[in-house]
Write a protein that holds these residues in place. Structure first.
Motif, PDB file in Angstrom:
ATOM      1  N   ARG A  59      -4.219   5.059   2.711  1.00 25.65           N
ATOM      2  CA  ARG A  59      -5.276   4.226   2.121  1.00 25.65           C
ATOM      3  C   ARG A  59      -6.367   5.095   1.490  1.00 25.65           C
ATOM      4  O   ARG A  59      -6.826   4.819   0.377  1.00 25.65           O
ATOM      5  CB  ARG A  59      -5.878   3.299   3.183  1.00 25.65           C
ATOM      6  CG  ARG A  59      -4.968   2.150   3.589  1.00 25.65           C
ATOM      7  CD  ARG A  59      -5.716   1.104   4.398  1.00 25.65           C
ATOM      8  NE  ARG A  59      -4.848   0.025   4.839  1.00 25.65           N
ATOM      9  CZ  ARG A  59      -4.501  -1.025   4.097  1.00 25.65           C
ATOM     10  NH1 ARG A  59      -4.946  -1.113   2.856  1.00 25.65           N
ATOM     11  NH2 ARG A  59      -3.715  -1.969   4.592  1.00 25.65           N
ATOM     12  N   ALA A  60      -6.779   6.136   2.191  1.00 23.65           N
ATOM     13  CA  ALA A  60      -7.838   7.009   1.673  1.00 23.65           C
ATOM     14  C   ALA A  60      -7.398   7.689   0.374  1.00 23.65           C
ATOM     15  O   ALA A  60      -8.155   7.734  -0.608  1.00 23.65           O
ATOM     16  CB  ALA A  60      -8.213   8.049   2.721  1.00 23.65           C
ATOM     17  N   ARG A  61      -6.179   8.188   0.353  1.00 23.12           N
ATOM     18  CA  ARG A  61      -5.691   8.860  -0.854  1.00 23.12           C
ATOM     19  C   ARG A  61      -5.451   7.867  -1.988  1.00 23.12           C
ATOM     20  O   ARG A  61      -5.614   8.206  -3.169  1.00 23.12           O
ATOM     21  CB  ARG A  61      -4.410   9.637  -0.528  1.00 23.12           C
ATOM     22  CG  ARG A  61      -4.640  10.797   0.440  1.00 23.12           C
ATOM     23  CD  ARG A  61      -3.447  11.723   0.449  1.00 23.12           C
ATOM     24  NE  ARG A  61      -3.570  12.743   1.485  1.00 23.12           N
ATOM     25  CZ  ARG A  61      -2.738  13.772   1.607  1.00 23.12           C
ATOM     26  NH1 ARG A  61      -1.737  13.916   0.743  1.00 23.12           N
ATOM     27  NH2 ARG A  61      -2.889  14.656   2.568  1.00 23.12           N
ATOM     28  N   SER A  62      -5.050   6.652  -1.628  1.00 19.96           N
ATOM     29  CA  SER A  62      -4.862   5.628  -2.654  1.00 19.96           C
ATOM     30  C   SER A  62      -6.194   5.274  -3.305  1.00 19.96           C
ATOM     31  O   SER A  62      -6.259   5.066  -4.525  1.00 19.96           O
ATOM     32  CB  SER A  62      -4.242   4.370  -2.030  1.00 19.96           C
ATOM     33  OG  SER A  62      -2.944   4.619  -1.541  1.00 19.96           O
ATOM     34  N   ARG A  63      -7.236   5.244  -2.502  1.00 21.95           N
ATOM     35  CA  ARG A  63      -8.569   4.951  -3.050  1.00 21.95           C
ATOM     36  C   ARG A  63      -9.008   6.064  -3.991  1.00 21.95           C
ATOM     37  O   ARG A  63      -9.532   5.804  -5.084  1.00 21.95           O
ATOM     38  CB  ARG A  63      -9.570   4.781  -1.910  1.00 21.95           C
ATOM     39  CG  ARG A  63     -10.943   4.322  -2.383  1.00 21.95           C
ATOM     40  CD  ARG A  63     -11.863   4.077  -1.210  1.00 21.95           C
ATOM     41  NE  ARG A  63     -13.120   3.465  -1.640  1.00 21.95           N
ATOM     42  CZ  ARG A  63     -14.099   3.105  -0.834  1.00 21.95           C
ATOM     43  NH1 ARG A  63     -13.965   3.271   0.480  1.00 21.95           N
ATOM     44  NH2 ARG A  63     -15.198   2.561  -1.307  1.00 21.95           N
ATOM     45  N   GLU A  64      -8.796   7.306  -3.572  1.00 25.94           N
ATOM     46  CA  GLU A  64      -9.152   8.452  -4.415  1.00 25.94           C
ATOM     47  C   GLU A  64      -8.383   8.425  -5.737  1.00 25.94           C
ATOM     48  O   GLU A  64      -8.903   8.808  -6.786  1.00 25.94           O
ATOM     49  CB  GLU A  64      -8.851   9.756  -3.679  1.00 25.94           C
ATOM     50  CG  GLU A  64      -9.764  10.018  -2.484  1.00 25.94           C
ATOM     51  CD  GLU A  64      -9.308  11.222  -1.664  1.00 25.94           C
ATOM     52  OE1 GLU A  64      -8.304  11.874  -2.073  1.00 25.94           O
ATOM     53  OE2 GLU A  64      -9.934  11.512  -0.619  1.00 25.94           O
TER      54      GLU A  64
ATOM     55  N   VAL B 275       0.814  -1.213   0.000  1.00 25.18           N
ATOM     56  CA  VAL B 275       0.000   0.000   0.000  1.00 25.18           C
ATOM     57  C   VAL B 275       0.850   1.268   0.000  1.00 25.18           C
ATOM     58  O   VAL B 275       0.633   2.190  -0.794  1.00 25.18           O
ATOM     59  CB  VAL B 275      -0.940   0.022   1.230  1.00 25.18           C
ATOM     60  CG1 VAL B 275      -1.753   1.310   1.265  1.00 25.18           C
ATOM     61  CG2 VAL B 275      -1.855  -1.190   1.227  1.00 25.18           C
TER      62      VAL B 275
ATOM     63  N   GLY C 153      -7.495   5.781  -7.264  1.00 18.22           N
ATOM     64  CA  GLY C 153      -7.873   4.620  -8.054  1.00 18.22           C
ATOM     65  C   GLY C 153      -6.851   3.504  -8.049  1.00 18.22           C
ATOM     66  O   GLY C 153      -6.854   2.644  -8.949  1.00 18.22           O
TER      67      GLY C 153
ATOM     68  N   ARG D  53      -4.317  -3.381   9.084  1.00 15.31           N
ATOM     69  CA  ARG D  53      -4.591  -2.298   8.146  1.00 15.31           C
ATOM     70  C   ARG D  53      -3.332  -1.476   7.936  1.00 15.31           C
ATOM     71  O   ARG D  53      -3.252  -0.671   7.054  1.00 15.31           O
ATOM     72  CB  ARG D  53      -5.728  -1.419   8.669  1.00 15.31           C
ATOM     73  CG  ARG D  53      -7.041  -2.146   8.811  1.00 15.31           C
ATOM     74  CD  ARG D  53      -7.558  -2.708   7.513  1.00 15.31           C
ATOM     75  NE  ARG D  53      -7.905  -1.644   6.594  1.00 15.31           N
ATOM     76  CZ  ARG D  53      -8.204  -1.835   5.335  1.00 15.31           C
ATOM     77  NH1 ARG D  53      -8.162  -3.049   4.798  1.00 15.31           N
ATOM     78  NH2 ARG D  53      -8.528  -0.819   4.531  1.00 15.31           N
TER      79      ARG D  53
ATOM     80  N   TRP E  70      -5.278   0.043  -2.580  1.00  9.90           N
ATOM     81  CA  TRP E  70      -5.751   0.885  -1.477  1.00  9.90           C
ATOM     82  C   TRP E  70      -6.239   0.077  -0.275  1.00  9.90           C
ATOM     83  O   TRP E  70      -6.050   0.468   0.879  1.00  9.90           O
ATOM     84  CB  TRP E  70      -6.845   1.850  -1.943  1.00  9.90           C
ATOM     85  CG  TRP E  70      -8.206   1.215  -2.111  1.00  9.90           C
ATOM     86  CD1 TRP E  70      -8.712   0.642  -3.233  1.00  9.90           C
ATOM     87  CD2 TRP E  70      -9.221   1.086  -1.109  1.00  9.90           C
ATOM     88  NE1 TRP E  70      -9.978   0.157  -3.011  1.00  9.90           N
ATOM     89  CE2 TRP E  70     -10.315   0.420  -1.700  1.00  9.90           C
ATOM     90  CE3 TRP E  70      -9.324   1.465   0.238  1.00  9.90           C
ATOM     91  CZ2 TRP E  70     -11.488   0.120  -1.001  1.00  9.90           C
ATOM     92  CZ3 TRP E  70     -10.492   1.178   0.936  1.00  9.90           C
ATOM     93  CH2 TRP E  70     -11.554   0.509   0.312  1.00  9.90           C
ATOM     94  N   ASP E  71      -6.857  -1.094  -0.526  1.00 13.04           N
ATOM     95  CA  ASP E  71      -7.384  -1.892   0.594  1.00 13.04           C
ATOM     96  C   ASP E  71      -6.622  -3.195   0.760  1.00 13.04           C
ATOM     97  O   ASP E  71      -7.112  -4.135   1.388  1.00 13.04           O
ATOM     98  CB  ASP E  71      -8.871  -2.170   0.404  1.00 13.04           C
ATOM     99  CG  ASP E  71      -9.155  -3.036  -0.826  1.00 13.04           C
ATOM    100  OD1 ASP E  71      -8.261  -3.161  -1.689  1.00 13.04           O
ATOM    101  OD2 ASP E  71     -10.279  -3.575  -0.924  1.00 13.04           O
TER     102      ASP E  71
END
Length: 251
Positions: A149-154, A21, A156, A251, A160-161
């Motif tokens: 994680r939050a920025r990785s999700r944003e 991550v 794409g 996490r 991220w998870d």
């Protein structure tokens, strides 16, 4: 300081890339903020094959060149001996090798994905990074694991998870010498459980037995598939044990 400012000040860098991550987000940020970045993946018996494939996939998606450096970490006596400072000697060896290759490619800055949630303390691996002058922008910019994680999700990023995944050497009890054969059977066992749909678990060596640590929410499912699991794991271990002290999802 923000990551954007960091990469504005450091427009060219080598990144120690694990496929996890943190280093995935660091690589994305370097590319997003205009850094001329090159990823380096050090492949050893301590890393499972899927980590290397995840690293290749993300580097390709980001359009970042990636160099794979093959090395025999078990040739480092202190790493193979698996004492309390194994991580220090392992990281010292691997990052020295990484620095050698990065410098040969013209790099003067080497980065890693340590974040602000990682407790520096006396962690042996972090001591090695400090000694070798490896920079950790996520930590320097105050980015926690949750924020990464939050920025990785944003952004794409498929990572991220992705559950935290410590190297295979952590499956061998401290003080027990590490062999390629033990690493291979632990990896084979974990691959089998992944294939059955389980996640965020560990298969640890207990003497010659396998001890499975799994989150509480997956324990019933594991017991229901007991025969399948035994069929996969029993040929490689003297016994297959379930740790009733449920693993806390990482996490």
């Amino acid at each position: 300081m923000t990551l954007e400012q960091f990469f504005h000040d450091h427009p060219r860098a080598a990144v120690a890339f694990s496929g996890g991550v943190d280093s995935a987000f660091l690589l994305w940020a370097a590319r997003a903020y205009g850094c001329d970045v090159h990823a380096y993946y050090v492949s050893t018996a301590f890393q499972p094959a899927f980590e290397r494939e995840d690293a290749r996939r993300l580097a390709q998606e980001l359009g970042v060149p990636m160099t794979v450096i093959e090395t025999d970490v078990l040739a480092v006596p202190e790493a193979a001996a698996n004492g309390p400072d194994r991580c220090y000697h392992c990281k010292r060896s691997l990052f020295s090798l990484l620095w050698q290759r990065a410098r040969a490619d013209g790099h003067t800055l080497l980065l890693d994905g340590t974040n602000a949630s990682d407790d520096a303390g006396d962690r042996p691996g972090m001591r090695a990074l400090r000694e070798l002058e490896v920079r950790s922008p996520l930590r320097e910019c105050g980015l926690t694991k949750e924020e990464v994680r939050a920025r990785s999700r944003e952004a794409g990023l498929f990572t991220w998870d992705k559950p935290a995944y410590a190297c295979l050497a952590t499956r061998i009890p401290t003080g027990t010498p590490i062999t390629a054969a033990d690493l291979e059977r632990v990896e084979r066992a974990e691959d089998a459980l992944f294939a059955l749909g389980f996640s965020d678990f560990r298969v640890r060596l207990a003497g010659d037995a396998a001890r499975i640590q799994i989150p509480a929410g997956q324990m019933d499912g594991l017991l229901k598939r007991r025969e399948e699991i035994l069929k996969q794991l029993a040929p490689h271990f003297s016994a297959v044990l379930l740790d009733l002290d449920a693993r806390t999802p990482s996490r």
